[in-house]
Motif scaffolding. Structure first.
Motif, PDB file in Angstrom:
ATOM      1  N   GLY A 128       8.726 -11.064  19.865  1.00 46.05           N
ATOM      2  CA  GLY A 128       7.905 -11.909  18.202  1.00 46.05           C
ATOM      3  C   GLY A 128       9.437 -12.451  18.022  1.00 46.05           C
ATOM      4  N   PHE A 129      10.778 -12.091  18.605  1.00 47.61           N
ATOM      5  CA  PHE A 129      11.948 -13.185  17.446  1.00 47.61           C
ATOM      6  C   PHE A 129      11.492 -14.434  17.622  1.00 47.61           C
ATOM      7  CE2 PHE A 129      13.800  -9.622  19.664  1.00 47.61           C
ATOM      8  CZ  PHE A 129      15.083 -10.307  19.915  1.00 47.61           C
ATOM      9  N   THR A 130      11.988 -15.058  16.022  1.00 48.41           N
ATOM     10  CA  THR A 130      11.356 -15.913  15.172  1.00 48.41           C
ATOM     11  C   THR A 130      12.791 -17.533  16.801  1.00 48.41           C
ATOM     12  OG1 THR A 130      13.690 -15.919  14.026  1.00 48.41           O
ATOM     13  CG2 THR A 130      11.380 -15.383  12.732  1.00 48.41           C
ATOM     14  N   VAL A 131      12.440 -18.745  16.193  1.00 49.67           N
ATOM     15  CA  VAL A 131      12.803 -19.619  16.834  1.00 49.67           C
ATOM     16  C   VAL A 131      14.463 -19.954  16.748  1.00 49.67           C
ATOM     17  CG1 VAL A 131      12.816 -21.998  17.298  1.00 49.67           C
ATOM     18  CG2 VAL A 131      11.127 -21.375  16.741  1.00 49.67           C
ATOM     19  N   THR A 132      14.984 -19.758  15.903  1.00 43.95           N
ATOM     20  CA  THR A 132      16.491 -19.064  15.749  1.00 43.95           C
ATOM     21  C   THR A 132      17.217 -18.042  16.841  1.00 43.95           C
ATOM     22  OG1 THR A 132      15.879 -20.505  13.860  1.00 43.95           O
ATOM     23  CG2 THR A 132      18.128 -19.871  14.060  1.00 43.95           C
ATOM     24  N   ALA A 133      16.163 -16.763  16.067  1.00 43.45           N
ATOM     25  CA  ALA A 133      17.145 -15.877  16.461  1.00 43.45           C
ATOM     26  C   ALA A 133      16.745 -15.757  18.241  1.00 43.45           C
ATOM     27  CB  ALA A 133      16.079 -14.522  15.924  1.00 43.45           C
ATOM     28  N   ALA A 134      15.934 -16.215  18.613  1.00 43.77           N
ATOM     29  CA  ALA A 134      15.658 -16.008  20.284  1.00 43.77           C
ATOM     30  C   ALA A 134      16.559 -16.707  20.704  1.00 43.77           C
ATOM     31  CB  ALA A 134      14.385 -16.828  21.053  1.00 43.77           C
ATOM     32  N   GLY A 135      17.316 -18.561  20.131  1.00 43.73           N
ATOM     33  CA  GLY A 135      18.365 -18.771  20.483  1.00 43.73           C
ATOM     34  C   GLY A 135      19.366 -18.321  20.060  1.00 43.73           C
ATOM     35  N   SER A 136      19.652 -17.916  18.881  1.00 39.01           N
ATOM     36  CA  SER A 136      20.932 -17.154  19.251  1.00 39.01           C
ATOM     37  C   SER A 136      21.115 -15.561  20.258  1.00 39.01           C
ATOM     38  CB  SER A 136      21.199 -16.746  17.888  1.00 39.01           C
ATOM     39  OG  SER A 136      21.394 -17.826  16.872  1.00 39.01           O
ATOM     40  N   SER A 137      19.617 -14.967  20.205  1.00 34.04           N
ATOM     41  CA  SER A 137      20.134 -13.905  20.943  1.00 34.04           C
ATOM     42  C   SER A 137      20.388 -14.162  22.484  1.00 34.04           C
ATOM     43  CB  SER A 137      19.009 -12.930  20.618  1.00 34.04           C
ATOM     44  OG  SER A 137      18.809 -12.887  19.271  1.00 34.04           O
ATOM     45  N   SER A 138      19.449 -14.908  22.775  1.00 35.76           N
ATOM     46  CA  SER A 138      19.657 -15.308  24.293  1.00 35.76           C
ATOM     47  C   SER A 138      20.894 -16.181  24.764  1.00 35.76           C
ATOM     48  CB  SER A 138      18.636 -16.867  24.597  1.00 35.76           C
ATOM     49  OG  SER A 138      18.943 -17.737  23.717  1.00 35.76           O
ATOM     50  N   SER A 139      21.700 -16.391  23.675  1.00 32.49           N
ATOM     51  CA  SER A 139      23.493 -17.031  24.240  1.00 32.49           C
ATOM     52  C   SER A 139      23.775 -15.538  25.178  1.00 32.49           C
ATOM     53  CB  SER A 139      24.151 -17.372  23.014  1.00 32.49           C
ATOM     54  OG  SER A 139      23.958 -16.416  21.934  1.00 32.49           O
ATOM     55  N   VAL A 140      23.752 -14.697  25.210  1.00 30.90           N
ATOM     56  CA  VAL A 140      24.598 -13.759  25.314  1.00 30.90           C
ATOM     57  C   VAL A 140      24.274 -13.936  26.885  1.00 30.90           C
ATOM     58  CG1 VAL A 140      22.424 -12.510  25.794  1.00 30.90           C
ATOM     59  CG2 VAL A 140      24.342 -10.975  25.709  1.00 30.90           C
ATOM     60  N   PHE A 141      22.756 -14.489  28.197  1.00 23.49           N
ATOM     61  CA  PHE A 141      23.269 -14.982  29.242  1.00 23.49           C
ATOM     62  C   PHE A 141      24.292 -15.874  29.104  1.00 23.49           C
ATOM     63  CE2 PHE A 141      21.129 -17.558  32.154  1.00 23.49           C
ATOM     64  CZ  PHE A 141      20.822 -16.665  33.653  1.00 23.49           C
ATOM     65  N   GLN A 142      24.476 -17.091  28.658  1.00 24.19           N
ATOM     66  CA  GLN A 142      25.858 -17.494  28.026  1.00 24.19           C
ATOM     67  C   GLN A 142      27.492 -17.196  28.351  1.00 24.19           C
ATOM     68  OE1 GLN A 142      24.940 -20.084  29.624  1.00 24.19           O
ATOM     69  NE2 GLN A 142      22.865 -20.740  29.236  1.00 24.19           N
ATOM     70  N   ILE A 143      27.243 -16.665  27.175  1.00 25.78           N
ATOM     71  CA  ILE A 143      28.810 -15.379  26.391  1.00 25.78           C
ATOM     72  C   ILE A 143      29.219 -15.181  27.712  1.00 25.78           C
ATOM     73  CG2 ILE A 143      29.490 -13.930  25.214  1.00 25.78           C
ATOM     74  CD1 ILE A 143      27.230 -15.357  22.811  1.00 25.78           C
ATOM     75  N   ALA A 144      27.924 -13.807  28.066  1.00 22.53           N
ATOM     76  CA  ALA A 144      28.570 -12.588  29.831  1.00 22.53           C
ATOM     77  C   ALA A 144      29.282 -13.721  30.660  1.00 22.53           C
ATOM     78  CB  ALA A 144      27.698 -12.158  29.796  1.00 22.53           C
ATOM     79  N   ALA A 145      28.256 -15.480  30.888  1.00 29.67           N
ATOM     80  CA  ALA A 145      28.976 -15.347  32.102  1.00 29.67           C
ATOM     81  C   ALA A 145      30.661 -16.107  32.395  1.00 29.67           C
ATOM     82  CB  ALA A 145      28.548 -17.160  31.921  1.00 29.67           C
ATOM     83  N   VAL A 146      31.558 -15.554  30.922  1.00 34.46           N
ATOM     84  CA  VAL A 146      32.644 -15.674  30.682  1.00 34.46           C
ATOM     85  C   VAL A 146      33.460 -14.719  31.653  1.00 34.46           C
ATOM     86  CG1 VAL A 146      34.481 -15.981  29.381  1.00 34.46           C
ATOM     87  CG2 VAL A 146      32.529 -17.064  28.544  1.00 34.46           C
ATOM     88  N   VAL A 147      32.679 -13.146  31.698  1.00 35.52           N
ATOM     89  CA  VAL A 147      33.342 -12.630  31.690  1.00 35.52           C
ATOM     90  C   VAL A 147      33.916 -12.088  33.445  1.00 35.52           C
ATOM     91  CG1 VAL A 147      32.581 -10.015  32.161  1.00 35.52           C
ATOM     92  CG2 VAL A 147      32.615 -11.151  30.330  1.00 35.52           C
ATOM     93  N   GLY A 148      32.067 -13.504  34.299  1.00 33.23           N
ATOM     94  CA  GLY A 148      31.543 -12.863  35.623  1.00 33.23           C
ATOM     95  C   GLY A 148      32.950 -13.574  35.671  1.00 33.23           C
ATOM     96  N   ALA A 149      32.931 -15.213  35.657  1.00 28.89           N
ATOM     97  CA  ALA A 149      33.634 -16.216  35.603  1.00 28.89           C
ATOM     98  C   ALA A 149      35.313 -16.092  35.917  1.00 28.89           C
ATOM     99  CB  ALA A 149      33.735 -17.351  34.640  1.00 28.89           C
ATOM    100  N   LEU A 150      36.001 -15.239  34.798  1.00 27.77           N
ATOM    101  CA  LEU A 150      37.216 -14.959  35.000  1.00 27.77           C
ATOM    102  C   LEU A 150      37.090 -13.526  35.872  1.00 27.77           C
ATOM    103  CD1 LEU A 150      38.268 -15.680  31.114  1.00 27.77           C
ATOM    104  CD2 LEU A 150      38.401 -17.677  33.269  1.00 27.77           C
ATOM    105  N   GLY A 151      36.320 -12.553  35.583  1.00 37.28           N
ATOM    106  CA  GLY A 151      36.532 -11.820  36.515  1.00 37.28           C
ATOM    107  C   GLY A 151      36.528 -11.889  38.587  1.00 37.28           C
ATOM    108  N   VAL A 152      35.164 -12.653  38.588  1.00 34.62           N
ATOM    109  CA  VAL A 152      35.517 -12.560  39.902  1.00 34.62           C
ATOM    110  C   VAL A 152      36.787 -13.089  40.705  1.00 34.62           C
ATOM    111  CG1 VAL A 152      34.323 -14.565  41.710  1.00 34.62           C
ATOM    112  CG2 VAL A 152      32.708 -13.441  39.856  1.00 34.62           C
ATOM    113  N   PRO A 153      37.513 -14.159  40.358  1.00 31.77           N
ATOM    114  CA  PRO A 153      39.195 -14.177  41.031  1.00 31.77           C
ATOM    115  C   PRO A 153      40.117 -13.136  40.869  1.00 31.77           C
ATOM    116  CG  PRO A 153      38.545 -16.175  39.537  1.00 31.77           C
ATOM    117  CD  PRO A 153      37.108 -14.925  39.443  1.00 31.77           C
ATOM    118  N   LEU A 154      40.106 -12.381  39.891  1.00 35.22           N
ATOM    119  CA  LEU A 154      40.181 -11.067  39.997  1.00 35.22           C
ATOM    120  C   LEU A 154      39.790  -9.707  40.731  1.00 35.22           C
ATOM    121  CD1 LEU A 154      41.068 -11.188  35.971  1.00 35.22           C
ATOM    122  CD2 LEU A 154      43.245 -11.683  37.806  1.00 35.22           C
TER     123      LEU A 154
END
Length: 426
Positions: free
Chosen positions: A268-294
């Motif tokens: 039941g999210f609004t369109v704007t809330a869903a777009g903002s909330s789903s960005s966690v899928f992109q934000i968290a990728a930084v952890v994987g991208a920088l963490g994997v080499p280390l």
């Protein structure tokens, strides 16, 4: 073949590569948060708006052979310049009109982004010391995901305030910044010079030995070394990595396209809330991208791959069984997709024995992967239209993560063992 690299770290090139990463995903991901607005304004079905999302990925698959040929003829520097300019042109066309402009502009963007996809591993192999490849690759893939995060967060609010045309055109700013960073890295003269900057080195016709004093000694590649170079399509390691990248791309583009819609329809999210909330899928990728080499330096590539695979599997399974915990599943999936693409790119550079081989591996693995990944948004949208629910579409995403897991583990074990054996032989 022995190769020693310059002791000085190429910081300008790192800046250029990171800024180029901002234009290779973010502008095309910008469509996902406003699929509802596009459907209403352009009269598109779910499958059609899914096609709009998947067209760039389809271009990645179809145009990759041509992009590889172009990079070989034009050289890495010139090809990168052309990619940046082309993405800018595509952004302008996509935002200039209705349905036709949206699709044509998206195809233009996809074609030139493909050149960027192919050329970046070549730049990394050519200009980055081997011991820094993992960090630079992680920084590059982080840039892919940071730009996707920014567009996921900001496109829907911009569209509601100014219309979707302005919202999509706004990401032309990434292109301008990338152009400035690339000019800073190589200079205008080198950026527009057609042909390889150092053709003998880039093609592997010579070995490069850089002495501590800075003197460069070029030694012709021996016939025996030339004969040992693997044929890309006959390499089991490369084929397994291509299948793993296919599963990675399929799951990534499927979830990127439909994660906001899942939040709207299931929670039941609004369109704007869903777009903002789903960005966690992109934000968290930084952890994987920088963490994997280390992490791979401490526990090895295969074990790191196993951890990434477990996180990938948890995302569609979690969304299917416990959608109310979407934040955890989106975070785990984000870490996995950022780490997954990083580790595959690391293995591409690790397997490559020359610039030409790096280009061939990059083209084959990415071309195959994106060919299957391109089907994800349309296929998942069609399955949702047919079932009216998100259970079956998430099961389809799960198949992609299973392919990534099985092929990736086998490929990383083979590639790592092969690299160790090659080092012993040398």
């Amino acid at each position: 073949m022995k190769q020693f690299t310059r002791r000085a770290f190429p910081w300008p090139m790192l800046v250029g590569i990171v800024l180029i990463g901002f234009i290779l995903r973010g502008p095309i991901i910008a469509v996902a948060p406003i699929t509802g607005i596009l459907r209403a304004d352009l009269g598109l079905t779910a499958a059609e708006v899914g096609l709009l999302t998947s067209l760039p990925v389809l271009c990645f698959a179809l145009v990759t052979p041509l992009a590889s040929f172009f990079v070989g003829r034009g050289g890495a520097n010139f090809s990168t310049t052309v990619a940046i300019i082309g993405v800018g042109i595509g952004s302008i066309v996509r935002s200039s009109g209705g349905v036709e402009a949206a699709f044509v502009g998206t195809v233009i963007m996809g074609g030139f982004i493909t050149i960027g996809n192919v050329v970046v591993p070549v730049l990394i192999r050519r200009d980055v010391p081997p011991q820094r490849v993992g960090i630079v690759t992680g920084a590059y893939t982080s840039a892919l995901n940071v730009s996707s995060m920014i567009t996921s967060l900001a496109t829907a609010p911009l569209a509601e305030a100014f219309g979707w045309h302005v919202a999509l055109l706004a990401w032309l700013g990434f292109v301008v910044i990338a152009a400035g960073g690339w000019m800073f890295a190589v200079g205008p003269r080198a950026a527009f010079r057609f042909g390889p900057v150092a053709p003998l080195i880039e093609t592997g016709a010579v070995d490069t030995v850089v002495i501590d004093t800075g003197r460069i000694d070029l030694r012709p590649t021996s016939a025996a070394e030339e004969a040992r170079r693997p044929r890309t399509w006959r390499s089991a390691s490369a084929l397994l990595l291509a299948l793993a990248f296919s599963g990675q791309a399929f799951a990534y583009y499927g979830l990127t396209a439909w994660f906001p819609s899942i939040l709207v329809q299931e929670l039941g999210f609004t369109v704007t809330a869903a777009g903002s909330s789903s960005s966690v899928f992109q934000i968290a990728a930084v952890v994987g991208a920088l963490g994997v080499p280390l992490l791979s330096q401490r526990i090895g590539v295969p074990r790191t791959f196993a951890l990434v695979a477990a996180l990938w599997l948890s995302c569609p399974i979690g969304l299917l069984l416990a959608p109310s915990s979407w934040l955890a599943w989106g975070f785990f999936g984000g870490v996995a997709q950022g780490g997954g693409i990083t580790i595959v790119f690391m293995l591409i550079v690790q397997l490559a024995v020359s610039g030409t081989h790096a280009r061939g591996l990059s083209a084959m693995i990415q071309g195959t992967g994106y060919a299957l990944g391109a089907t994800a948004p349309t296929l998942i949208g069609a399955v949702h239209d047919a079932t009216g629910a998100w259970g079956a579409p998430l099961a389809v995403v799960g198949i992609g993560t299973l392919a990534f897991t099985a092929a990736g583990l086998a490929g990383s074990l083979r590639a790592t063992r092969g690299t160790r054996q090659s080092v012993i032989e040398r």
